[in-house]
Design an enzyme around this catalytic site. Structure first.
Site, PDB file in Angstrom:
ATOM      1  N   ASP A  92       0.152  -1.819  -2.999  1.00 29.36           N
ATOM      2  CA  ASP A  92       1.568  -1.588  -3.262  1.00 29.36           C
ATOM      3  C   ASP A  92       1.792  -1.595  -4.785  1.00 29.36           C
ATOM      4  O   ASP A  92       1.262  -2.459  -5.489  1.00 29.36           O
ATOM      5  CB  ASP A  92       2.416  -2.673  -2.591  1.00 29.36           C
ATOM      6  CG  ASP A  92       3.892  -2.299  -2.506  1.00 29.36           C
ATOM      7  OD1 ASP A  92       4.400  -2.164  -1.387  1.00 29.36           O
ATOM      8  OD2 ASP A  92       4.526  -2.146  -3.574  1.00 29.36           O
ATOM      9  N   GLY A 133      15.315  -3.468   4.846  1.00 30.23           N
ATOM     10  CA  GLY A 133      14.756  -3.201   3.527  1.00 30.23           C
ATOM     11  C   GLY A 133      13.839  -1.996   3.496  1.00 30.23           C
ATOM     12  O   GLY A 133      13.188  -1.750   2.476  1.00 30.23           O
ATOM     13  N   GLN A 134      13.745  -1.234   4.604  1.00 31.04           N
ATOM     14  CA  GLN A 134      12.878  -0.041   4.578  1.00 31.04           C
ATOM     15  C   GLN A 134      13.394   0.953   3.548  1.00 31.04           C
ATOM     16  O   GLN A 134      14.574   1.321   3.555  1.00 31.04           O
ATOM     17  CB  GLN A 134      12.808   0.624   5.958  1.00 31.04           C
ATOM     18  CG  GLN A 134      11.787   1.778   5.982  1.00 31.04           C
ATOM     19  CD  GLN A 134      11.623   2.423   7.361  1.00 31.04           C
ATOM     20  OE1 GLN A 134      12.312   2.076   8.324  1.00 31.04           O
ATOM     21  NE2 GLN A 134      10.695   3.371   7.437  1.00 31.04           N
ATOM     22  N   HIS A 161       4.678   2.012   7.719  1.00 32.56           N
ATOM     23  CA  HIS A 161       3.589   1.367   6.984  1.00 32.56           C
ATOM     24  C   HIS A 161       3.625  -0.115   7.305  1.00 32.56           C
ATOM     25  O   HIS A 161       4.698  -0.704   7.453  1.00 32.56           O
ATOM     26  CB  HIS A 161       3.725   1.589   5.474  1.00 32.56           C
ATOM     27  CG  HIS A 161       5.094   1.347   4.944  1.00 32.56           C
ATOM     28  ND1 HIS A 161       6.109   2.268   5.074  1.00 32.56           N
ATOM     29  CD2 HIS A 161       5.632   0.288   4.301  1.00 32.56           C
ATOM     30  CE1 HIS A 161       7.212   1.787   4.527  1.00 32.56           C
ATOM     31  NE2 HIS A 161       6.963   0.573   4.060  1.00 32.56           N
ATOM     32  N   LEU A 162       2.450  -0.669   7.408  1.00 33.66           N
ATOM     33  CA  LEU A 162       2.298  -2.101   7.614  1.00 33.66           C
ATOM     34  C   LEU A 162       2.048  -2.728   6.250  1.00 33.66           C
ATOM     35  O   LEU A 162       1.113  -2.343   5.550  1.00 33.66           O
ATOM     36  CB  LEU A 162       1.092  -2.315   8.533  1.00 33.66           C
ATOM     37  CG  LEU A 162       0.971  -3.563   9.390  1.00 33.66           C
ATOM     38  CD1 LEU A 162       2.223  -3.828  10.207  1.00 33.66           C
ATOM     39  CD2 LEU A 162      -0.261  -3.415  10.275  1.00 33.66           C
TER      40      LEU A 162
END
Ligand code: AMP
Ligand code: ZN
Length: 113
Positions: free
Chosen positions: A29, A92-93, A99-100
Site C-alpha cells: 500500500d 472508507g472504501q 482488495h484485501l
C-alpha cells in the site's frame, strides 16, 4: 475513468509487487497504516464485495491464501495480522475494485476506527 487497481494489475501503473499469479496480485500500500500493509487484489474487476458472485467464491478464498503466503514472507504470521475489506463509502472504501488489506507488524486495536 480507468480503474486504478486494474491498471496496476495490467502493469500500466507501478507498484511494489510481492506476489502475483494468473488470478491475483499483492503489492505494498502506498500509504501504509502499519509496518506491513499489503493489498491483495483479484485481476478480475469486481467493484465492491456486494458484487461478488457465487462463481467468484474460489477467487475470494484465493485472496485469503495469498494473504497467508505474504504474511509468512513478511514474518508476521505467528504474531498475527488483520485482514480487512472495506465496502462502500461509510467503511472508507476509496478504490472500487475489491482488495484485501493485510495489516501487521504492530498491535492492532479493537474496535477499529
Ligand atoms: P480502500 O480505502 O479500502 O478502498 O483502500 C484503498 C487503498 O489503496 C488505500 O489504503 C490506499 O492507500 C491504497 N492506494 C491508493 N493508491 C494506491 C497505489 N497507486 N498503489 C498502492 N496502493 C494505493
Ligand atoms: Zn478494476
Amino acid at each position: 475513468m480507468k480503474c486504478l487497481f486494474c491498471e496496476i494489475a495490467e502493469k500500466k501503473l507501478p507498484a511494489r509487487i510481492l506476489f502475483e499469479d494468473v488470478h491475483a496480485i499483492a503489492f505494498e500500500d502506498v500509504y501504509p497504516q502499519a509496518p506491513v500493509h499489503v493489498l491483495v487484489v483479484p485481476k478480475k474487476h469486481i467493484s465492491t464485495s456486494l458484487e461478488i458472485n457465487p462463481d467468484d467464491n474460489w477467487l475470494v478464498g484465493h485472496l485469503f491464501q495469498i494473504a497467508n503466503t505474504v504474511a509468512g514472507q513478511k514474518g508476521i504470521a505467528e504474531r498475527g495480522f488483520r485482514l480487512v475489506m472495506n465496502t462502500n463509502p461509510e467503511s472508507g472504501q476509496t478504490v472500487f475494485h475489491i482488495h484485501l488489506h493485510m495489516l501487521g507488524g504492530r498491535v492492532m486495536h479493537w474496535p477499529p476506527g
